[in-house]
Enzyme design. Structure first.
Site, PDB file in Angstrom:
ATOM      1  N   CYS A  14       0.814  -1.158  -0.020  1.00  0.00           N
ATOM      2  CA  CYS A  14      -0.003  -0.010   0.003  1.00  0.00           C
ATOM      3  C   CYS A  14       0.972   1.216  -0.085  1.00  0.00           C
ATOM      4  O   CYS A  14       2.142   1.357  -0.521  1.00  0.00           O
ATOM      5  CB  CYS A  14      -0.864   0.026   1.228  1.00  0.00           C
ATOM      6  SG  CYS A  14      -0.343   0.147   2.659  1.00  0.00           S
ATOM      7  N   ASN A  17       2.256   1.507   4.501  1.00  0.00           N
ATOM      8  CA  ASN A  17       2.711   0.210   5.085  1.00  0.00           C
ATOM      9  C   ASN A  17       2.290   0.241   6.707  1.00  0.00           C
ATOM     10  O   ASN A  17       2.931  -0.297   7.256  1.00  0.00           O
ATOM     11  CB  ASN A  17       3.983  -0.311   4.746  1.00  0.00           C
ATOM     12  CG  ASN A  17       4.722  -1.690   5.252  1.00  0.00           C
ATOM     13  OD1 ASN A  17       5.573  -1.749   5.680  1.00  0.00           O
ATOM     14  ND2 ASN A  17       3.423  -2.446   5.245  1.00  0.00           N
ATOM     15  N   CYS A  19      -1.338   0.661   7.511  1.00  0.00           N
ATOM     16  CA  CYS A  19      -2.717   0.615   7.493  1.00  0.00           C
ATOM     17  C   CYS A  19      -3.063  -0.915   6.784  1.00  0.00           C
ATOM     18  O   CYS A  19      -3.261  -1.797   7.402  1.00  0.00           O
ATOM     19  CB  CYS A  19      -3.491   1.468   7.234  1.00  0.00           C
ATOM     20  SG  CYS A  19      -3.130   3.178   7.959  1.00  0.00           S
ATOM     21  N   ARG A  20      -3.365  -0.662   5.448  1.00  0.00           N
ATOM     22  CA  ARG A  20      -3.997  -1.566   4.779  1.00  0.00           C
ATOM     23  C   ARG A  20      -3.061  -2.785   4.468  1.00  0.00           C
ATOM     24  O   ARG A  20      -3.498  -4.131   4.634  1.00  0.00           O
ATOM     25  CB  ARG A  20      -4.393  -1.016   3.231  1.00  0.00           C
ATOM     26  CG  ARG A  20      -5.523  -0.191   3.451  1.00  0.00           C
ATOM     27  CD  ARG A  20      -5.740   0.674   2.200  1.00  0.00           C
ATOM     28  NE  ARG A  20      -4.730   1.376   1.808  1.00  0.00           N
ATOM     29  CZ  ARG A  20      -4.514   2.244   0.887  1.00  0.00           C
ATOM     30  NH1 ARG A  20      -5.184   2.400  -0.304  1.00  0.00           N
ATOM     31  NH2 ARG A  20      -3.202   3.015   0.800  1.00  0.00           N
ATOM     32  N   SER A  21      -1.737  -2.633   4.298  1.00  0.00           N
ATOM     33  CA  SER A  21      -1.067  -3.946   3.720  1.00  0.00           C
ATOM     34  C   SER A  21      -0.566  -4.659   4.880  1.00  0.00           C
ATOM     35  O   SER A  21      -0.414  -6.056   4.872  1.00  0.00           O
ATOM     36  CB  SER A  21       0.235  -3.444   2.806  1.00  0.00           C
ATOM     37  OG  SER A  21       1.143  -2.608   3.758  1.00  0.00           O
ATOM     38  N   ASP A 129      -8.340   3.704   1.345  1.00  0.00           N
ATOM     39  CA  ASP A 129      -7.463   4.044   2.392  1.00  0.00           C
ATOM     40  C   ASP A 129      -8.220   4.644   3.546  1.00  0.00           C
ATOM     41  O   ASP A 129      -8.866   5.409   3.572  1.00  0.00           O
ATOM     42  CB  ASP A 129      -6.563   4.995   1.824  1.00  0.00           C
ATOM     43  CG  ASP A 129      -5.370   5.489   2.585  1.00  0.00           C
ATOM     44  OD1 ASP A 129      -5.200   4.980   3.716  1.00  0.00           O
ATOM     45  OD2 ASP A 129      -4.650   6.072   2.233  1.00  0.00           O
TER      46      ASP A 129
HETATM   47  P1  4NP Z   1      -1.741   2.630   4.066  1.00  0.00           P
HETATM   48  O1  4NP Z   1      -2.451   4.086   4.670  1.00  0.00           O
HETATM   49  O2  4NP Z   1      -1.279   3.273   2.738  1.00  0.00           O
HETATM   50  O3  4NP Z   1      -3.046   1.836   3.832  1.00  0.00           O
HETATM   51  O4  4NP Z   1      -0.890   2.170   4.871  1.00  0.00           O
HETATM   52  C1  4NP Z   1      -1.573   5.261   4.630  1.00  0.00           C
HETATM   53  C2  4NP Z   1      -0.720   5.499   5.623  1.00  0.00           C
HETATM   54  C3  4NP Z   1      -0.082   6.921   5.804  1.00  0.00           C
HETATM   55  C4  4NP Z   1      -0.326   7.818   4.864  1.00  0.00           C
HETATM   56  C5  4NP Z   1      -1.314   7.774   3.998  1.00  0.00           C
HETATM   57  C6  4NP Z   1      -2.042   6.172   3.802  1.00  0.00           C
HETATM   58  N1  4NP Z   1       0.284   8.970   4.967  1.00  0.00           N
HETATM   59  O5  4NP Z   1      -0.150  10.000   4.090  1.00  0.00           O
HETATM   60  O6  4NP Z   1       1.056   9.305   5.603  1.00  0.00           O
END
Ligand code: 4NP
Length: 159
Positions: A14, A17, A19-21, A129
């Protein structure tokens, strides 16, 4: 005699790294264990903001509520070598799929796809997200990555 095949290796990717992954990694570990399938699983982000950081507390909470401890995971950024190390590199959304297509070395062996391509009826769709939303979003993420993990386990068993 043919050499024993090594277990399939799957990388979930994702943006951050955190939240989703990590949740997709946890869901696949759980589904594979339940099915008795040996699989190597890891996760990474296309961005570098959260390298070395644990998963978002809301992701840790939804995983814990579903019986998986992801507190020990740490963020890392995807790298070119991942396209040799893993059989399947699975993007959680289209922006990350595009980033992976740019990073992928020509001729590398990994198969690149969206995670939800493996879920009947959801091919071509993204896992939204949840980072800028509420805790409820993380429950939706967990449900989506769990459906994908179960479909992946079925596909990998059939190989
Ligand atoms: P992820 O979520 O891609 O599912 O881990 C996010 C985590 C951090 C950010 C965006 C999405 N960020 O903008 O810091």
């Amino acid at each position: 005699m043919t050499p024993p095949r090594r277990p399939p290796a799957v990388l979930m990717v994702c943006l951050g790294n955190i939240c989703r992954s990590p949740l997709a990694e946890a869901a696949l570990r759980r589904a594979a264990a339940a099915a008795g399938l040996e699989v190597e699983v890891d996760s990474a982000g296309t961005g570098d903001w959260h390298v070395g950081a644990p998963p978002d507390p809301r992701a840790q909470a939804v995983a814990r509520a579903n019986g998986v401890d992801i507190s020990g995971l740490r963020g890392r950024q995807v790298e070119a070598a991942d396209f040799e190390r893993f059989d399947h590199v699975l993007a959680l959304d289209h922006a990350n799929l595009a980033a992976l297509e740019r990073l992928r070395p020509p001729g590398s062996r990994a198969r690149l796809a969206l995670l939800l391509d493996h879920v009947p009826g959801r091919a071509g769709e993204a896992v939204a997200d949840p980072y800028f939303g509420t805790e409820a979003g993380f429950a939706v993420t967990w449900a989506e990555v769990t459906a994908a993990a179960e479909a992946l386990v079925a596909a990998l068993r059939a190989r």
